[in-house]
Design a protein around this motif. Structure first.
Motif, PDB file in Angstrom:
ATOM      1  N   UNK A 151      34.744  35.681  42.100  1.00 17.39           N
ATOM      2  CA  UNK A 151      33.857  35.321  42.645  1.00 17.39           C
ATOM      3  C   UNK A 151      35.142  34.430  43.440  1.00 17.39           C
ATOM      4  N   UNK A 152      34.603  33.759  45.241  1.00 15.39           N
ATOM      5  CA  UNK A 152      35.000  33.067  45.630  1.00 15.39           C
ATOM      6  C   UNK A 152      34.059  31.289  45.831  1.00 15.39           C
ATOM      7  N   UNK A 153      35.311  30.397  46.073  1.00 15.96           N
ATOM      8  CA  UNK A 153      34.427  29.298  45.599  1.00 15.96           C
ATOM      9  C   UNK A 153      35.527  28.771  46.679  1.00 15.96           C
ATOM     10  N   UNK A 154      34.864  27.215  47.200  1.00 14.48           N
ATOM     11  CA  UNK A 154      35.297  26.475  47.713  1.00 14.48           C
ATOM     12  C   UNK A 154      34.834  26.938  49.211  1.00 14.48           C
ATOM     13  N   UNK A 155      34.146  27.685  49.410  1.00 14.33           N
ATOM     14  CA  UNK A 155      34.051  28.371  50.553  1.00 14.33           C
ATOM     15  C   UNK A 155      33.392  27.367  51.759  1.00 14.33           C
ATOM     16  N   UNK A 156      32.447  26.156  52.072  1.00 10.39           N
ATOM     17  CA  UNK A 156      31.498  25.657  52.306  1.00 10.39           C
ATOM     18  C   UNK A 156      31.862  25.245  53.397  1.00 10.39           C
ATOM     19  N   UNK A 157      33.843  25.392  53.034  1.00  5.64           N
ATOM     20  CA  UNK A 157      34.454  24.484  54.579  1.00  5.64           C
ATOM     21  C   UNK A 157      36.198  24.526  54.347  1.00  5.64           C
ATOM     22  N   UNK A 158      36.897  25.024  55.370  1.00  6.32           N
ATOM     23  CA  UNK A 158      38.333  24.915  55.548  1.00  6.32           C
ATOM     24  C   UNK A 158      38.403  25.993  56.199  1.00  6.32           C
ATOM     25  N   UNK A 159      39.928  26.347  56.021  1.00  7.75           N
ATOM     26  CA  UNK A 159      40.214  27.940  56.093  1.00  7.75           C
ATOM     27  C   UNK A 159      41.148  28.654  54.948  1.00  7.75           C
ATOM     28  N   UNK A 160      40.225  28.947  53.471  1.00  6.79           N
ATOM     29  CA  UNK A 160      40.290  28.877  52.470  1.00  6.79           C
ATOM     30  C   UNK A 160      39.361  29.248  51.678  1.00  6.79           C
ATOM     31  N   UNK A 161      40.134  31.011  50.943  1.00  2.00           N
ATOM     32  CA  UNK A 161      39.196  29.997  49.141  1.00  2.00           C
ATOM     33  C   UNK A 161      39.732  30.749  48.388  1.00  2.00           C
ATOM     34  N   UNK A 162      38.852  30.106  47.062  1.00  2.00           N
ATOM     35  CA  UNK A 162      39.823  30.361  45.904  1.00  2.00           C
ATOM     36  C   UNK A 162      39.132  31.450  45.084  1.00  2.00           C
ATOM     37  N   UNK A 163      39.377  32.436  45.162  1.00  2.80           N
ATOM     38  CA  UNK A 163      39.172  33.637  44.216  1.00  2.80           C
ATOM     39  C   UNK A 163      39.407  33.464  42.693  1.00  2.80           C
ATOM     40  N   UNK A 164      38.231  33.659  42.286  1.00  2.82           N
ATOM     41  CA  UNK A 164      38.322  33.530  40.554  1.00  2.82           C
ATOM     42  C   UNK A 164      38.330  34.215  39.766  1.00  2.82           C
ATOM     43  N   UNK A 165      39.802  34.588  38.661  1.00  2.08           N
ATOM     44  CA  UNK A 165      39.560  36.453  38.210  1.00  2.08           C
ATOM     45  C   UNK A 165      40.227  35.545  37.360  1.00  2.08           C
ATOM     46  N   UNK A 166      40.065  36.964  36.153  1.00  2.12           N
ATOM     47  CA  UNK A 166      39.978  36.657  34.925  1.00  2.12           C
ATOM     48  C   UNK A 166      40.970  36.746  34.031  1.00  2.12           C
ATOM     49  N   UNK A 167      40.477  36.244  33.075  1.00  2.00           N
ATOM     50  CA  UNK A 167      41.554  35.093  32.065  1.00  2.00           C
ATOM     51  C   UNK A 167      42.837  35.884  32.211  1.00  2.00           C
ATOM     52  N   UNK A 168      44.426  35.712  32.399  1.00  2.00           N
ATOM     53  CA  UNK A 168      45.757  36.076  32.275  1.00  2.00           C
ATOM     54  C   UNK A 168      46.250  37.096  33.772  1.00  2.00           C
ATOM     55  N   UNK A 169      45.235  37.107  35.052  1.00  2.00           N
ATOM     56  CA  UNK A 169      45.627  38.339  35.685  1.00  2.00           C
ATOM     57  C   UNK A 169      46.251  37.704  37.022  1.00  2.00           C
ATOM     58  N   UNK A 170      46.523  36.445  37.261  1.00  2.00           N
ATOM     59  CA  UNK A 170      46.998  35.756  37.783  1.00  2.00           C
ATOM     60  C   UNK A 170      48.267  36.154  38.751  1.00  2.00           C
ATOM     61  N   UNK A 171      48.827  36.462  37.711  1.00  2.00           N
ATOM     62  CA  UNK A 171      50.711  36.760  37.999  1.00  2.00           C
ATOM     63  C   UNK A 171      50.719  38.667  38.330  1.00  2.00           C
ATOM     64  N   UNK A 172      50.108  39.145  37.778  1.00  2.00           N
ATOM     65  CA  UNK A 172      49.972  40.082  37.969  1.00  2.00           C
ATOM     66  C   UNK A 172      49.248  40.845  38.662  1.00  2.00           C
ATOM     67  N   UNK A 173      47.827  40.258  40.079  1.00  2.00           N
ATOM     68  CA  UNK A 173      47.187  39.961  40.788  1.00  2.00           C
ATOM     69  C   UNK A 173      48.247  39.982  41.551  1.00  2.00           C
TER      70      UNK A 173
END
Length: 463
Positions: free
Chosen positions: A387-409
């Motif tokens: 899920x993408x959040x923080x997208x109402x403005x700016x030049x970036x989005x935060x993509x929420x990942x399943x727990x424990x997957x950030x490093x592998x992604x």
């Protein structure tokens, strides 16, 4: 009329050596060509000019040139003068060095905080530069006022008041070389006033924390929740750095209650709020959020920059200061010789007052919104669990990942040729906030023709 040093031809540094002047000059010129100091196609001075420079007879130079033409080092054509012959450079072979495997850079750059440099308005900027230079008074080309050119300060005062709700006076604006330059100035001022620490957000840019640390200031992260940075308890600090319009990287605007709380704290304690107007000009699905400085210009410093709206290479930023800070900042800037390019200042002033800046920002806003919409649509189809959040403005989005997957992604993204940051990259080391697995995806940097490829590679890396 006798020739003078001021009206001779092109300059050439050459030192004739050896027993004879002609032989020494010929050898010196030959070595300059052979070694590559005189590149192919380089035009040499006329025999008259070089003879005058060296204090020798013109015939000596002419004969030396003729010798080198005969040898193939130089060419001489009527109307074209004497030039170094093409393909005449013979450089010594470099010593063999251990061969290393070249590291290829990423195919796509999705690091946040960077604009699309291919969309820089070159033609409009060039027109503004020509007009600005034609109108500039002679004194503008001197050292000038440490605050910056009055033309730009006046233009910014009008623009910031109209577009960002800043209560600006040209006399209280200081032009600096980008945001980092302005923050460094303020850090030095705060440390000089005896401060030991500055409150910051739990998520942010490590380069800003580093700049404050170099000024001798400790950074103290504030709590963060769904309403943004928690400013209700500011005990023990006298200054705070915030991104209230669009928190970086989480992407939420500071809640009105939190905005009121930090301003009340500053009034009550005499504290100082550093208002980083991050992404203030790029909003898509919401009404504009005014700069925090508009609530209390006596206790809030507004920091802005053209790095994302135009280009980082311009190195143009600005501080809108409370009256109590103006003299200190101007004095420090003047003493340190922290100058900002005058011609770019004049050009930006013309760019703003002509309306070209507004036109460019509106065009960029539409272009970035299309990219954001394409990102959201691709996630819905290819990675519905992200899920993408923080997208109402700016030049970036935060993509929420399943727990424990950030490093592998992040590793998978690198394998796909993507430069991208995990959310943990932007977490203050002392922050007391729950860990969240996420990617911070900057969709501003790739040029339009590369965006679809970058998006495809990103989707392949997501779980």
């Amino acid at each position: 009329m006798a020739k003078t040093w001021a009206n001779l031809g092109v300059d050439l540094h050459v030192e004739p050596t050896g027993s004879g002047i002609r032989k020494g000059l010929t050898e010196a010129l030959r070595e300059a060509v052979r070694g590559g100091r005189l590149a192919p196609g380089t035009r040499l001075p006329s025999s008259r000019s070089l003879a005058a420079d060296l204090g020798i007879a013109r015939n000596t130079v002419a004969e030396s040139y003729a010798d080198l033409v005969a040898e193939g080092w130089l060419t001489a054509r009527q109307g074209s003068g004497t030039r170094v012959a093409e393909r005449s450079v013979v450089r010594p072979a470099p010593q063999a060095a251990p061969r290393r495997r070249e590291q290829l850079g990423p195919a796509y750059d999705l690091v946040p905080g960077r604009p699309d440099l291919a969309s820089f308005p070159r033609a409009a900027w060039l027109k503004a530069a020509r007009r600005a230079l034609a109108r500039a008074p002679h004194e503008a080309l001197g050292y000038g006022d440490p605050r910056g050119r009055p033309e730009l300060r006046t233009a910014l005062a009008g623009y910031l008041s109209r577009a960002r709700g800043v209560r600006a006076d040209p006399e209280r604006i200081v032009i600096c070389s980008g945001f980092s330059d302005g923050l460094t100035l303020l850090g030095a001022i705060l440390r000089g006033r005896g401060l030991r620490s500055v409150a910051v957000e739990s998520y942010g840019l490590d380069v800003h924390w580093t700049l404050l640390h170099r000024s001798g200031l400790r950074t103290v992260p504030l709590p963060f929740d769904e309403l943004g940075t928690d400013t209700r308890d500011m005990t023990g600090v006298r200054a705070v750095l915030l991104t209230p319009a669009h928190q970086f990287p989480m992407g939420v605007p500071l809640h009105p209650d939190r905005r009121a709380a930090v301003v009340a704290w500053a009034r009550r304690t005499g504290g100082l709020v550093l208002d980083d107007d991050y992404d203030g000009e790029f909003r898509y699905d919401r009404q504009p959020v005014g700069a925090l400085q508009g609530l209390d210009p006596e206790h809030v410093v507004h920091l802005g920059t053209a790095s994302k709206s135009l280009a980082p290479a311009l190195r143009l930023g600005w501080l809108v200061l409370p009256p109590s800070l103006v003299d200190e900042v101007v004095s420090l800037k003047g003493e340190g010789g922290w100058s900002t390019g005058v011609l770019d200042q004049l050009t930006l002033a013309e760019f703003i007052t002509s309306g070209a800046y507004d036109r460019h920002v509106r065009s960029a806003r539409l272009r970035y919104r299309r990219r954001r919409d394409a990102l959201v649509a691709a996630l819905a189809t290819r990675a519905p669990d992200v899920h993408a959040t923080g997208i109402a403005a700016g030049l970036h989005a935060v993509l929420r990942l399943p727990p424990g997957t950030e490093r592998s992604v992040v590793q998978a993204a690198a394998f796909q040729g993507l430069a991208v940051h995990g959310l943990s990259h932007h977490r203050h080391p002392d922050a007391l906030v729950p860990h969240q697995d996420a990617l911070v995806v900057g969709y501003g940097t790739p040029p339009d023709h590369a965006w679809s490829g970058a998006l495809e590679a990103l989707c392949r890396a997501l779980p």
